[in-house]
Each structure stands twice: as structure tokens, then as C-alpha cells.
Design a protein around this motif. Structure first.
Motif, short mmCIF file in Angstrom:
data_model
loop_
_atom_site.label_atom_id
_atom_site.label_comp_id
_atom_site.label_asym_id
_atom_site.label_seq_id
_atom_site.Cartn_x
_atom_site.Cartn_y
_atom_site.Cartn_z
N ASN A 44 -2.26 -5.73 -1.30
CA ASN A 44 -1.63 -4.60 -1.99
C ASN A 44 -0.38 -4.23 -1.23
O ASN A 44 -0.45 -3.77 -0.09
CB ASN A 44 -2.60 -3.42 -2.03
CG ASN A 44 -2.06 -2.27 -2.84
OD1 ASN A 44 -1.11 -2.44 -3.59
ND2 ASN A 44 -2.64 -1.10 -2.67
N GLU A 161 -3.97 0.72 -9.38
CA GLU A 161 -5.20 0.48 -10.11
C GLU A 161 -5.43 1.52 -11.20
O GLU A 161 -5.92 1.21 -12.28
CB GLU A 161 -6.38 0.49 -9.12
CG GLU A 161 -7.68 -0.03 -9.69
CD GLU A 161 -7.65 -1.53 -9.98
OE1 GLU A 161 -8.44 -1.96 -10.84
OE2 GLU A 161 -6.84 -2.25 -9.35
N LYS A 164 -4.34 1.03 -14.87
CA LYS A 164 -5.10 0.13 -15.75
C LYS A 164 -6.01 0.91 -16.69
O LYS A 164 -6.51 0.37 -17.68
CB LYS A 164 -5.90 -0.85 -14.91
CG LYS A 164 -5.03 -1.82 -14.11
CD LYS A 164 -5.86 -2.76 -13.25
CE LYS A 164 -4.93 -3.69 -12.45
NZ LYS A 164 -5.69 -4.60 -11.57
#
Length: 344
Positions: A44, A161, A164
Motif C-alpha cells: 500500500n 479500501e 470499494k
């Protein structure tokens, strides 16, 4: 008797030795683990800014808060034992979660991207277009490029994240966290958007994420509700009450009838709406559609986000502005609501 005492003493010493050995083993395991990368899977990428004059304590806090190191104590100990604690430099760094602790320390001693920094502030309750206008007027971004970047969450989904969980092609309306930011003068539009998403991500993980299942709502629903609370509430202490009114209306299948959603459609924050305006066709119009709008109508601040997932335990279904300081009168029925309205 003397022999028994000796045996007890030996046993005690052995226990102490075992405990010390276990403690040493445990510490060594912890230390070794803390030197390893945060993840060995997908990395990341994280951009971190270390301000001028930052102490090693401040630097360790920043690294830990951004999920780059496992232990602040081990980071400081390793930097000091390597005689580089005083050599850690300010700047902007592009680090990732696949880096081990020594690699991160090495980067920090080499120095990151440097340059003069400037600040900008995005007020709570600003819409995406208002944010773009403000940053453009202050010379920080190209408005068209900023709008293009933020018009689709896919542009940043690989780095965050939480994005999403949003609908396909949804914009970043509501997710650019309002705050004061420090950036480098040569920062690009992508850097500024990432900074704002970073801040939202922190608040999301700290205050929102664990409450979603409990309330049986999605992230987008929570942020959408928070954006309405942000635009409707004027006083911080009333945010949980405003949130409760909307939660109660949703539970009863009532329309939210939020003026803020109509103002969002009109693109104008009119103090008083006409009856015709409250009937403006739009999925965002909560006067003609049940439930929440498809997405947020502004960028909510932390207090509104917290209020959205922590509504007050009250039965109120209505509120009306009655105080010159921005306070409202809350009621449980329409008759009391009408009586509470200021007389013209």
C-alpha cells in the motif's frame, strides 16, 4: 530442614531465571517482528509529510498512524542504536507497507521531497464544486482537472479500501475530508485529493467502520446522512439530535424533507425555499423521495460523521430553527412542530 530451604531457594532462583528467559525471548520476538514489513502481500503506497522540526517522537507517531511501522518504541530504539535519530529529515516521502523498518529509517535519513509548504482550509459542509472553486481561486489546482479526478472514485479506489464500498462510478462528494492541510507548493491535484482521502480514512477507521453493522447501514448511507446533518445542524451539541430525527424518520418510512438536499439540487443555499422548489424533480430531493439521497450532498466534518452513526436516544421526528444562535426546537409530532415555528 536446611536441605529443604536450599531446595526452595534453588527452585525460586530457577523460576526467576525461567521468567527472565521467557521475558528476553518474548522481547526478542517482538523486536524481530517489529523490524519486519507491515505486510508481505500487496503493498500500500503511502505518502507521508514530515514537517520541519519534527522530533523523533512526532515522526514515530506519524509512521504508526499511517500504518507503516508496528512499534513506535522499536522504531525509536532502532534509530538511536543506529546513531541516526538526529539525522531523520523533514520532507515528503513515498513509502509503502512492504518496507521493513530499517528501509524506512534509511529513506528518512536520505531526505524526502522538499520545498516550501503552504496551507489551505476546507470548511465543513463544502460541496465538491465549492472545494474545487476554493482551491482553484487560491492557485493550488486546475479546477477542471480537480473536478475530473474527483468525479469518479475509480481514480483512487486502488489506494483506498473504503472507496470499494461506494457505487460504481460514484464521485468523491462527501469523502474529501474538511480540514486545514499543509502541502508543498508543487503538489499536484492527485496529491491534494489523496491528502483529503487520507484524513477521511483515519476518521472512518476510528469512528465509523465499527458502527455500520450495528446500525445495519452502508458506508455511503452513513456519510450521506452525515452530510445532511452537517448542512442542517448549526450547533455541535444538536448534531446527534438532528441525526436522531432522520434515523427515526427512516425507520418509520417518512420522507426526510431536508431543505439542504433541495439546496444541493438548486446549487444555491437559499434561506427560504418555495413550495415549487421543494418539488424539484431529482433523486436527491427528500421532499418527494423516501429514504436517503443516492450520495452525500457535502463534506461532513468529524462531529457530523460521529453523530450520523451515534444518534441521540430520543423520539423526535421534527425540528425547526428557532434560536438566533442557530439552535432548533425538536418535537415528536406535527402539531407541536407547527406551534414551535417562529411567528412571522
Amino acid at each position: 530442614m536446611e536441605m529443604i530451604k536450599k531446595k526452595k531457594k534453588i527452585s525460586f532462583i530457577l523460576i526467576i531465571i525461567i521468567l527472565i528467559s521467557l521475558a528476553i525471548y518474548s522481547w526478542r520476538s517482538h523486536y524481530k517482528s517489529s523490524l519486519e514489513p507491515m505486510t508481505t502481500d500487496d503493498s500500500n503506497e503511502i505518502v507521508i509529510d514530515i514537517p520541519q522540526g519534527s522530533s523523533i517522537n512526532k515522526i514515530s507517531d506519524l509512521l504508526y498512524e499511517n500504518g507503516l511501522i508496528k512499534s513506535k518504541f522499536v522504531f525509536k530504539l532502532q534509530a538511536r542504536s543506529s546513531n541516526v535519530a538526529s539525522k531523520l529529515k523533514a520532507g515528503q516521502y513515498e513509502l509503502n507497507t512492504n518496507m521493513d523498518l530499517n528501509t524506512i529509517i534509511e529513506h528518512l535519513t536520505k531526505g524526502g521531497k522538499s520545498g516550501d509548504t503552504i496551507r489551505f482550509t476546507i470548511p465543513e459542509g463544502y460541496e465538491l464544486v465549492q472545494i474545487a472553486d476554493k482551491l482553484s481561486e487560491e492557485g493550488f489546482v486546475n479546477k477542471d482537472k480537480f473536478i475530473e479526478l474527483t468525479s469518479n472514485k475509480d481514480n483512487f479506489e486502488d489506494r483506498y479500501e473504503f472507496l470499494k464500498e461506494l457505487d460504481e462510478g460514484q464521485s468523491l462528494e462527501g469523502y474529501l475530508f474538511p480540514s486545514t492541510y499543509e502541502i508543498y507548493k508543487d503538489a499536484k491535484e492527485e496529491d491534494i485529493v489523496s491528502k483529503m482521502l487520507d484524513e477521511f480514512d483515519k476518521v472512518y477507521k476510528k469512528d465509523i467502520m465499527n458502527k455500520l453493522d450495528e446500525l445495519d447501514i452502508s458506508l455511503n448511507e452513513a456519510v450521506t446522512l452525515a452530510s445532511i446533518v452537517e448542512r442542517e445542524a448549526k450547533v455541535d451539541s444538536e448534531r446527534p439530535l438532528v441525526s436522531a430525527v432522520f434515523h427515526n424518520r427512516l425507520d418509520k418510512g417518512m420522507m426526510l424533507q431536508s431543505c439542504a438536499t433541495v439546496q444541493y439540487i438548486l446549487g444555491e443555499r437559499k434561506e427560504n425555499l418555495s413550495t415549487a422548489e421543494t418539488q424539484t424533480p431529482s433523486p436527491y430531493n427528500t421532499y418527494i423521495n423516501k429514504g436517503l439521497p443516492p450520495g452525500p450532498i457535502a463534506s461532513p466534518g468529524e462531529k457530523s460523521l460521529i453523530a450520523a452513526v451515534n444518534p441521540a436516544d430520543v423520539d423526535y421526528l421534527f425540528f425547526v430553527l428557532t434560536g438566533p444562535d442557530g439552535t432548533h426546537t425538536f418535537t415528536t409530532n406535527y402539531e407541536d412542530h407547527m406551534n414551535a415555528k417562529p411567528k412571522k
